[in-house]
Design an enzyme around this catalytic site. Sequence first.
Site, PDB file in Angstrom:
ATOM      1  N   ARG A  24       0.831  -1.211   0.000  1.00 51.15           N
ATOM      2  CA  ARG A  24       0.000   0.000   0.000  1.00 51.15           C
ATOM      3  C   ARG A  24       0.865   1.260   0.000  1.00 51.15           C
ATOM      4  O   ARG A  24       0.974   1.957  -0.986  1.00 51.15           O
ATOM      5  CB  ARG A  24      -0.947  -0.024   1.211  1.00 51.15           C
ATOM      6  CG  ARG A  24      -2.128   0.947   1.103  1.00 51.15           C
ATOM      7  CD  ARG A  24      -1.821   2.380   1.486  1.00 51.15           C
ATOM      8  NE  ARG A  24      -1.371   2.516   2.864  1.00 51.15           N
ATOM      9  CZ  ARG A  24      -0.951   3.670   3.380  1.00 51.15           C
ATOM     10  NH1 ARG A  24      -0.909   4.764   2.638  1.00 51.15           N
ATOM     11  NH2 ARG A  24      -0.525   3.732   4.639  1.00 51.15           N
ATOM     12  N   ASP A  25       1.521   1.517   1.109  1.00 50.56           N
ATOM     13  CA  ASP A  25       2.325   2.733   1.235  1.00 50.56           C
ATOM     14  C   ASP A  25       3.502   2.724   0.274  1.00 50.56           C
ATOM     15  O   ASP A  25       3.915   3.771  -0.226  1.00 50.56           O
ATOM     16  CB  ASP A  25       2.805   2.857   2.687  1.00 50.56           C
ATOM     17  CG  ASP A  25       3.327   4.241   3.016  1.00 50.56           C
ATOM     18  OD1 ASP A  25       3.025   5.179   2.266  1.00 50.56           O
ATOM     19  OD2 ASP A  25       4.032   4.380   4.026  1.00 50.56           O
ATOM     20  N   HIS A 217       6.569   4.373  12.580  1.00 50.09           N
ATOM     21  CA  HIS A 217       6.603   4.359  11.117  1.00 50.09           C
ATOM     22  C   HIS A 217       7.599   5.443  10.667  1.00 50.09           C
ATOM     23  O   HIS A 217       7.249   6.620  10.591  1.00 50.09           O
ATOM     24  CB  HIS A 217       5.196   4.657  10.582  1.00 50.09           C
ATOM     25  CG  HIS A 217       5.064   4.604   9.091  1.00 50.09           C
ATOM     26  ND1 HIS A 217       4.273   3.686   8.452  1.00 50.09           N
ATOM     27  CD2 HIS A 217       5.618   5.361   8.114  1.00 50.09           C
ATOM     28  CE1 HIS A 217       4.324   3.887   7.143  1.00 50.09           C
ATOM     29  NE2 HIS A 217       5.142   4.906   6.917  1.00 50.09           N
ATOM     30  N   HIS A 219      10.455   7.170   8.068  1.00 53.43           N
ATOM     31  CA  HIS A 219      11.016   7.312   6.725  1.00 53.43           C
ATOM     32  C   HIS A 219      12.505   7.622   6.862  1.00 53.43           C
ATOM     33  O   HIS A 219      12.946   8.151   7.890  1.00 53.43           O
ATOM     34  CB  HIS A 219      10.297   8.415   5.950  1.00 53.43           C
ATOM     35  CG  HIS A 219       8.924   8.015   5.491  1.00 53.43           C
ATOM     36  ND1 HIS A 219       8.507   8.123   4.186  1.00 53.43           N
ATOM     37  CD2 HIS A 219       7.875   7.486   6.167  1.00 53.43           C
ATOM     38  CE1 HIS A 219       7.262   7.692   4.075  1.00 53.43           C
ATOM     39  NE2 HIS A 219       6.850   7.306   5.266  1.00 53.43           N
ATOM     40  N   CYS A 250       4.917   9.765  -0.088  1.00 56.72           N
ATOM     41  CA  CYS A 250       3.553  10.247   0.140  1.00 56.72           C
ATOM     42  C   CYS A 250       3.198  11.204  -0.986  1.00 56.72           C
ATOM     43  O   CYS A 250       3.921  12.185  -1.213  1.00 56.72           O
ATOM     44  CB  CYS A 250       3.445  10.953   1.485  1.00 56.72           C
ATOM     45  SG  CYS A 250       1.793  11.646   1.768  1.00 56.72           S
ATOM     46  N   ASN A 259      10.191   4.740   2.705  1.00 55.56           N
ATOM     47  CA  ASN A 259      10.052   4.173   4.041  1.00 55.56           C
ATOM     48  C   ASN A 259      11.341   3.465   4.462  1.00 55.56           C
ATOM     49  O   ASN A 259      12.203   3.146   3.639  1.00 55.56           O
ATOM     50  CB  ASN A 259       8.932   3.131   4.042  1.00 55.56           C
ATOM     51  CG  ASN A 259       7.566   3.731   3.870  1.00 55.56           C
ATOM     52  OD1 ASN A 259       7.043   4.350   4.775  1.00 55.56           O
ATOM     53  ND2 ASN A 259       6.970   3.552   2.696  1.00 55.56           N
TER      54      ASN A 259
END
Length: 309
Positions: A24-25, A217, A219, A250, A259
Amino acid sequence: MNHYGVEPLPGLPSSVTICEVGPRDGLQNEADIVPTEVKVELIERLVAAGHTVVETTSLVHPKWVPQLADAEDVLRRLDRKPGIRYPVLVPNRRGLERAVDLGVTDIAVFGSATESFAKANLNRTIADSLEMFAPVVARAREAGLRVRGYLSMCWGDPWEGHVPIPQVVSVASRLIGLGCTELSLGDTIGVATPGRVNALLDAILATGVPIDRIAVHFHDTYGQALSNTLVALRRGVTTVDASAGGLGGCPYARSATGNLATEDLIWQLDGLGIRTGVDLDQLAETSTWLAARLGRPSPARTVRAMART
């Protein structure tokens, strides 16, 4: 596999759950549409490598994230294994109902610690976004679903700069208050440093939120993701988000680069003797396979290093 030795450090957990966000991300910011069959195979490869939590897709309107327009097809084609969690991001009540119809058991909502990003990402104020999430979380919990609350821009915002800790704590507390079963603290543009990670965790834990409901989470924009993760582990965090091959970003924050690479994270955890259940060789092979389909080398340092040895 790390063949160069294991040496634990005191004060760290014995095992860590990796929330794999690559499908997803990791893919949402890809300019070229990734075929549905590749997405499905990616998810199934990640599970075969040992992942137990794989964020699968997002049930948002295709206008906002064209890359994930095939979300329902992905979920229908996917061979979902018992005992594996396949979280899906949902933006609103309609997205939740679609998720329930598709047999989803884990959902996520995506909030912001800053007004600027709330406006850019959701076209709402923080207060309005929380009001939108409230019935979604309530309905999901009534249906027995687990709900992850993402909180972005926890340590910095491209428009507002430094984000004060009380501001982050306020939104975090409200997300937990809605009924989220897990809170993922996001360093969306990768500007956090270890001391600031520790300070925010201090402040959130002081409100009474249990450490086992917090995930991180990070980056790796400034190369701080692993050091920040280590600080979080020392505080008792046992769920870490990462993306296979270091993919991600993003679409609503241009300074948000990739990420934390799952392979880089596992290399560190393996060397510390911390169990993840994920086979590093198999995962690196998957990231190499995906990179070939995306038409460029994997950005993950560990993937590149393993390819040379």
